[in-house]
Design a protein around this motif. Structure first.
Motif, PDB file in Angstrom:
ATOM      1  N   PHE A 178       0.675  -1.196   0.092  1.00 52.48           N
ATOM      2  CA  PHE A 178      -0.219  -0.032   0.100  1.00 52.48           C
ATOM      3  C   PHE A 178       0.766   1.045   0.214  1.00 52.48           C
ATOM      4  CE2 PHE A 178      -3.003   2.625   2.928  1.00 52.48           C
ATOM      5  CZ  PHE A 178      -3.249   3.308   1.845  1.00 52.48           C
ATOM      6  N   THR A 187       1.952   3.627  -3.202  1.00 53.86           N
ATOM      7  CA  THR A 187       1.968   5.278  -3.254  1.00 53.86           C
ATOM      8  C   THR A 187       3.001   5.962  -3.552  1.00 53.86           C
ATOM      9  OG1 THR A 187       0.052   4.830  -1.532  1.00 53.86           O
ATOM     10  CG2 THR A 187       0.928   7.048  -1.804  1.00 53.86           C
ATOM     11  N   GLY A 234      -6.186   2.428 -10.615  1.00 51.71           N
ATOM     12  CA  GLY A 234      -6.790   1.980  -9.498  1.00 51.71           C
ATOM     13  C   GLY A 234      -8.020   0.616  -9.990  1.00 51.71           C
ATOM     14  N   GLN A 248     -12.937  -5.211  -5.498  1.00 50.57           N
ATOM     15  CA  GLN A 248     -12.722  -4.333  -4.753  1.00 50.57           C
ATOM     16  C   GLN A 248     -12.074  -3.354  -5.736  1.00 50.57           C
ATOM     17  OE1 GLN A 248      -9.958  -5.417  -1.344  1.00 50.57           O
ATOM     18  NE2 GLN A 248      -9.696  -7.282  -2.574  1.00 50.57           N
ATOM     19  N   HIS A 284      -3.968   5.563  -5.578  1.00 49.57           N
ATOM     20  CA  HIS A 284      -4.634   4.538  -6.270  1.00 49.57           C
ATOM     21  C   HIS A 284      -3.811   3.208  -6.462  1.00 49.57           C
ATOM     22  CE1 HIS A 284      -8.074   7.526  -7.993  1.00 49.57           C
ATOM     23  NE2 HIS A 284      -7.884   7.169  -6.892  1.00 49.57           N
ATOM     24  N   ARG A 334      -3.416   1.300  -3.339  1.00 51.53           N
ATOM     25  CA  ARG A 334      -4.506   0.799  -2.896  1.00 51.53           C
ATOM     26  C   ARG A 334      -4.849  -0.713  -3.795  1.00 51.53           C
ATOM     27  NH1 ARG A 334      -6.802  -0.857   0.099  1.00 51.53           N
ATOM     28  NH2 ARG A 334      -8.990  -0.214  -0.022  1.00 51.53           N
ATOM     29  N   SER A 335      -4.684  -0.610  -4.791  1.00 50.86           N
ATOM     30  CA  SER A 335      -4.685  -1.664  -5.852  1.00 50.86           C
ATOM     31  C   SER A 335      -3.690  -2.908  -5.426  1.00 50.86           C
ATOM     32  CB  SER A 335      -4.132  -1.396  -7.412  1.00 50.86           C
ATOM     33  OG  SER A 335      -4.768  -0.603  -7.937  1.00 50.86           O
ATOM     34  N   GLN A 369      -2.599  -3.463  -2.405  1.00 54.50           N
ATOM     35  CA  GLN A 369      -2.931  -3.831  -0.993  1.00 54.50           C
ATOM     36  C   GLN A 369      -4.255  -4.877  -1.558  1.00 54.50           C
ATOM     37  OE1 GLN A 369      -4.643  -1.049   1.797  1.00 54.50           O
ATOM     38  NE2 GLN A 369      -3.412  -2.232   3.294  1.00 54.50           N
ATOM     39  N   SER A 370      -4.971  -4.368  -2.060  1.00 58.89           N
ATOM     40  CA  SER A 370      -6.419  -5.247  -2.285  1.00 58.89           C
ATOM     41  C   SER A 370      -5.975  -6.478  -3.115  1.00 58.89           C
ATOM     42  CB  SER A 370      -7.430  -4.286  -3.251  1.00 58.89           C
ATOM     43  OG  SER A 370      -7.792  -3.037  -2.607  1.00 58.89           O
TER      44      SER A 370
END
Length: 454
Positions: A85, A89, A160, A192, A210, A213-214, A216-217
């Motif tokens: 994450f 970033t 994202g 997600q 974005h 988060r991609s 991490q998801s």
């Protein structure tokens, strides 16, 4: 011959990518993956010191948890999904990460942080890391192609929305998930999927996280699948799947056509400037004009950039007020290139925002739509009118760094060293470069993780 028609798309992807070995891959594909790995790490290390990433870093460090994977440039160890994450970033924070022209995808910023975090957690080899990176790029680009350009033009940020699939594929390989688990991981990743382009209108920081988060998801999806949590098997082609919900045009065949014979990772471009990729052809044109005999930026009366509708819509802002907005402003980037000639480093953008000459010139740079160009064309023509009445012109068909106009090995090395040295100092940057250069020789990627911190 494998019968792709008798399977779901997720099943096809799981079958294909679980079967590849680095020895079976074309040499140029492996070389490209190493270039992209090196470039993303350099950009991410530099981004680890960027002020826009600080809130994400603070949240991750406050939460902590299991010490599995390193935070680039800082040394703390956190759970793999949290490391991906924040590192994702970092990798997107300075607008220097790689791009795929047809899909607008910044795949390196979510694939590489995912793969490095999970590889460190599992003790994977350098060869396994490279295979996972290639699979992540390839899966993400293919899925993005199936909905492009309509997906982006509806307001989605592909990095994202599609990034979750590439991250999940890379994580699934490194976690050594079986076929069913990988299908579930892709299904859980897709549900997600998120990322909107509204940040364009106020220069907010949302875009920066974005890909994080991609990443991490994608890791969470793979970890949940490993523990038996199920996801939609037809997450891509189903009636309420990604393709039909997220775009008014969906071509599922693109995702599986020519698997193993056409490698879309070879289409990825590498940025030379810290700005939105649509600004790069205008920057190239401005730099060409700046090199013309007797050019004096103080004598520029007006600048016209003739380009695509998307160039105008996405980068036409003449008065950016934030670093993010400046990096997405063709008038600002052209003015900065004409005035200073320095547009590569993120600090060049910040200096430009504080430079009255740059900001005044940006107001004299106008983006004009060429109706003969495709809506998302990167081609531009530039006309600079001087106080003397002379007109200086430039034409750029594709920006520097595209596969058709590749950056030299020496340029890529210099870019990496400059970016890395800002955080790791020159000695640390050199050490990291040497590790990445021979990545396929590593039995355990822990050595790479140790080189990612001062």
């Amino acid at each position: 011959m494998y019968d792709y028609s008798a399977n779901t798309i997720s099943g096809n992807l799981a079958d294909f990518f679980s079967s590849i070995r680095i020895e079976d891959l074309p040499q140029q594909v492996v070389k490209k993956a190493k270039e992209l790995l090196l470039d993303t790490i350099g950009v991410g290390i530099n981004g680890s010191a960027h002020q826009d990433a600080r809130p994400v870093l603070d949240i991750v460090l406050e939460s902590r948890g299991a010490e599995e994977s390193v935070v680039w440039g800082h040394g703390a160890k956190v759970p793999a999904h949290a490391a991906a994450f924040v590192n994702g970033t970092f990798a997107h924070c300075i607008e220097l990460d790689d791009t795929h022209r047809a899909t607008y995808l910044h795949a390196g910023a979510f694939v590489v942080p995912t793969a490095l975090a999970v590889a460190e957690k599992t003790g994977a080899s350098g060869k396994d890391l490279l295979v996972a990176i290639i699979a992540g790029y390839e899966a993400a680009i293919r899925i993005a192609l199936s909905v492009s350009p309509e997906h982006r033009l509806r307001g989605f940020h592909t990095t994202g929305t599609v990034g979750v699939f590439g991250a999940a594929m890379a994580a699934s390989l490194l976690l050594k998930l079986n076929r069913e688990q990988t299908i579930n991981a892709l299904g859980l990743a897709g549900t997600q999927s998120a990322g909107l382009f509204q940040f364009l209108y106020d220069g907010s920081m949302a875009k920066r996280f974005h890909p994080g988060r991609s990443a991490q998801s994608g890791i969470l999806a793979a970890q949940l699948a490993e523990k038996g949590f199920t996801g939609p098997r037809e997450i891509l082609e189903g009636p309420y799947g990604f393709g039909r919900v997220m775009s008014n045009r969906f071509d599922p065949a693109i995702i599986i056509n020519q698997l193993g014979t056409r490698w879309h990772v070879m289409e990825v471009g590498i940025k030379p400037y810290s700005a939105c990729r649509f600004c790069h052809a205008p920057i190239d044109g401005a730099l060409q004009i700046r090199e013309t005999p007797d050019f004096d930026p103080s004598l520029v009366e007006s600048v016209e950039v003739l380009g695509s509708q998307q160039l105008f819509d996405q980068t036409g802002n003449q008065e950016p007020r934030t670093t993010m907005a400046a990096q997405l402003s063709t008038p600002f980037c052209v003015a900065l290139a004409l005035v200073s000639g320095q547009v590569m480093m993120p600090e060049d953008i910040q200096k430009g925002l504080a430079d009255r000459r740059v900001m005044e010139m940006a107001r004299r740079v106008k983006v004009v739509v060429d109706p003969t160009l495709e809506v998302n064309s990167r081609q531009i023509s530039m006309k600079v009118k001087m106080a003397s009445g002379e007109e200086k012109r430039a034409h750029v068909a594709l920006p520097l760094g595209e596969p058709e106009r590749p950056l030299s090995h020496e340029y890529l090395q210099d870019k990496f060293m400059k970016l890395g040295a800002a955080v790791l100092k020159e000695s640390g940057s050199k050490r990291l470069y040497e590790v990445v250069k021979d990545i396929e020789r590593l039995e355990n990627t822990g050595q790479l993780a140790r080189a990612l911190v001062p």
